[in-house]
Write a protein that holds these residues in place. Structure first.
Motif, mmCIF file in Angstrom:
data_model
loop_
_atom_site.group_PDB
_atom_site.id
_atom_site.type_symbol
_atom_site.label_atom_id
_atom_site.label_comp_id
_atom_site.label_asym_id
_atom_site.label_seq_id
_atom_site.Cartn_x
_atom_site.Cartn_y
_atom_site.Cartn_z
ATOM 1 N N PRO A 128 0.823 -1.225 0.010
ATOM 2 C CA PRO A 128 0.018 -0.031 -0.080
ATOM 3 C C PRO A 128 0.949 1.196 0.049
ATOM 4 C CG PRO A 128 -0.871 -1.673 1.467
ATOM 5 C CD PRO A 128 0.582 -2.146 1.191
ATOM 6 N N ALA A 129 0.397 2.370 -0.844
ATOM 7 C CA ALA A 129 1.112 3.614 -0.865
ATOM 8 C C ALA A 129 1.519 4.209 0.464
ATOM 9 C CB ALA A 129 0.830 4.285 -1.920
ATOM 10 N N ASP A 130 0.536 4.236 1.213
ATOM 11 C CA ASP A 130 0.413 4.487 2.581
ATOM 12 C C ASP A 130 1.613 3.803 3.624
ATOM 13 O OD1 ASP A 130 -1.641 6.204 2.153
ATOM 14 O OD2 ASP A 130 -3.084 5.031 3.227
ATOM 15 N N ASN A 131 2.052 2.905 3.198
ATOM 16 C CA ASN A 131 3.297 2.171 3.865
ATOM 17 C C ASN A 131 4.454 2.468 3.434
ATOM 18 O OD1 ASN A 131 0.478 0.156 4.483
ATOM 19 N ND2 ASN A 131 2.345 0.006 6.257
ATOM 20 N N LEU A 132 4.655 3.452 2.405
ATOM 21 C CA LEU A 132 5.766 3.689 1.874
ATOM 22 C C LEU A 132 6.540 5.154 2.125
ATOM 23 C CD1 LEU A 132 5.334 2.402 -1.900
ATOM 24 C CD2 LEU A 132 6.466 1.266 -0.107
ATOM 25 N N VAL A 133 7.860 5.197 2.475
ATOM 26 C CA VAL A 133 8.595 6.350 2.746
ATOM 27 C C VAL A 133 9.533 6.735 1.603
ATOM 28 C CG1 VAL A 133 9.937 7.396 4.451
ATOM 29 C CG2 VAL A 133 8.226 5.927 5.294
ATOM 30 N N PRO A 134 9.725 7.963 1.341
ATOM 31 C CA PRO A 134 10.633 8.209 -0.031
ATOM 32 C C PRO A 134 12.011 8.185 0.658
ATOM 33 C CG PRO A 134 8.848 9.947 0.303
ATOM 34 C CD PRO A 134 8.841 9.218 1.612
ATOM 35 N N VAL A 135 12.728 7.537 -0.374
ATOM 36 C CA VAL A 135 14.348 7.323 0.258
ATOM 37 C C VAL A 135 15.242 8.339 -0.810
ATOM 38 C CG1 VAL A 135 16.134 5.737 0.181
ATOM 39 C CG2 VAL A 135 13.894 5.022 0.984
ATOM 40 N N PRO A 136 16.111 9.213 -0.125
ATOM 41 C CA PRO A 136 17.032 10.011 -0.874
ATOM 42 C C PRO A 136 17.900 9.197 -1.791
ATOM 43 C CG PRO A 136 16.620 10.989 1.086
ATOM 44 C CD PRO A 136 16.164 9.585 1.220
ATOM 45 N N GLU A 137 18.228 9.898 -2.810
ATOM 46 C CA GLU A 137 19.217 9.140 -3.607
ATOM 47 C C GLU A 137 20.684 8.914 -3.060
ATOM 48 O OE1 GLU A 137 19.210 7.934 -6.838
ATOM 49 O OE2 GLU A 137 17.222 8.398 -7.515
ATOM 50 N N THR A 138 20.803 9.647 -2.054
ATOM 51 C CA THR A 138 22.136 9.623 -1.312
ATOM 52 C C THR A 138 22.429 8.466 -0.359
ATOM 53 O OG1 THR A 138 21.373 11.165 0.439
ATOM 54 C CG2 THR A 138 22.852 11.954 -1.446
#
Length: 363
Positions: A128-138
């Motif tokens: 589910p999209a609600d269970n995702l956190v963005p991760v930076p490229e670094t």
């Protein structure tokens, strides 16, 4: 796709890494191409079987992972194909009284990806999209795939539930484990004086690296005696205890008057004896804590992504070596998180390293 799975509960022999039907996403889900995942003690308990948890078999375990969005459902607007994301495994209904007051981890139907429903130790996962956190490229994949569960859990325990303050004295048990080493870092960052317990001097050296001020080898000494000696008989303000019966009574004994014991688990069993006289006479507080809210998760992971906190790793293994990964946790070998990577990613990394001379786990 290939996935870690088991068809019955039991010891490590029930685990396999083999073909499994590709997941199909619903409108609110994304298809995640897993780049790295990690184990928690929860995976051991799930494999062995938990009272009241009836899993559909075969079951894919795993609550921690990170990867690239390869497909989005029709109702998903937060993410697009190619986005780098990490999984936050707690699932809530969004409509009960607790969810409506922003306490999603207290939801009446709260459950975890990997424990109650299909997990993420696989090449692909429908999340589910609600269970995702963005991760930076670094951020490297092994870091992104091993941080969410333990750092959000430790963050809520210490900041929200125990409400620690700079200068307080905090005892963290099992400082060599996932939640333990996260709690040491969070408490140190908050300005607390941190006491860490572990079973070997080598593990305690790692705890020192995480920010512990005082190190206690519980195989060589009674930790309560050390706490009294180090605090001139006062005791500590907060104990982080996710061990259970093996430490419970002595954890309460180690608290100063008005102290707080906060717990998120019980790896040595669910039932412990409690000296009730000590609780009311010393006016102690026992506080339970489970996972975290989305906001708490964002707060904790933002400090992982910028390098303030670091998920320490004991090893990275291919998913086909999942039995060994479980063994490392069960036998308490080493310090930090055990990361597992789909075999296809291991091969890709190997091919890339051959061409460039650099590891490709972080790409």
């Amino acid at each position: 796709m290939k996935a870690v799975q088991f068809t019955e509960h039991g010891d490590r022999s029930v685990l396999s890494y083999e073909e499994h039907p590709d997941p199909e996403i619903s409108a609110d889900e994304v298809l995640l191409d897993i780049k790295a995942a990690a184990l928690n003690h929860l995976d051991i308990h799930t494999r062995r079987g938990l009272p009241g948890v009836d899993l559909a078999m075969p079951h894919i375990p795993g609550s921690d992972a990170a990867g690239v969005v390869s497909e989005t459902g029709s109702a998903v607007s937060r993410f697009s194909d190619g986005d780098r994301v990490a999984v936050s495994p707690g699932r809530s209904c969004g409509t009960c009284e607790y969810c409506r007051h922003g306490q999603q981890s207290m939801c009446e139907s709260f459950h975890l990806i990997g424990e109650h429903v299909t997990g993420v130790h696989a090449e692909l996962a429908a999340i589910p999209a609600d269970n995702l956190v963005p991760v930076p490229e670094t951020v490297e994949w092994p870091t992104a795939g091993s941080a969410a569960l333990v750092f959000q859990t430790a963050w809520r325990m210490l900041h929200t539930q125990a409400d620690i303050a700079a200068g307080e004295h905090v005892l963290v048990h099992g400082a060599s484990g996932g939640v333990g080493h996260a709690a040491v870092q969070i408490a140190a960052h908050a300005g607390a004086v941190v006491y860490a317990t572990a079973s070997s001097d080598e593990k305690l050296d790692h705890a020192r690296d995480c920010g512990a001020d005082h190190l206690i080898n519980y195989e060589e000494t009674e930790f309560t005696d050390e706490i009294y000696a180090l605090t001139d008989g006062r005791g500590v303000d907060v104990v982080v205890d996710h061990v259970g019966p093996a430490t419970w009574e002595d954890s309460l004994k180690s608290l100063a008057k008005g102290g707080r014991l906060v717990t998120c688990g019980a790896t040595t069993g669910p039932t412990a004896e409690t000296n009730i006289n000590r609780i009311f006479w010393n006016q102690l507080r026992i506080i339970g804590s489970t996972m975290a809210t989305p906001g708490e998760t964002d707060d904790a992971l933002s400090l992982v992504w910028d390098g303030t906190f670091e998920p320490h790793r004991r090893t990275i293994l291919p998913m086909s070596d999942i039995a060994r990964a479980h063994e490392l946790l069960e036998e308490r070998e080493g310090f930090g998180k055990v990361v597992v990577v789909p075999d296809s990613e291991v091969q890709r990394a190997s091919d890339s390293q051959t061409q460039s001379g650099d590891s490709a786990y972080d790409r």
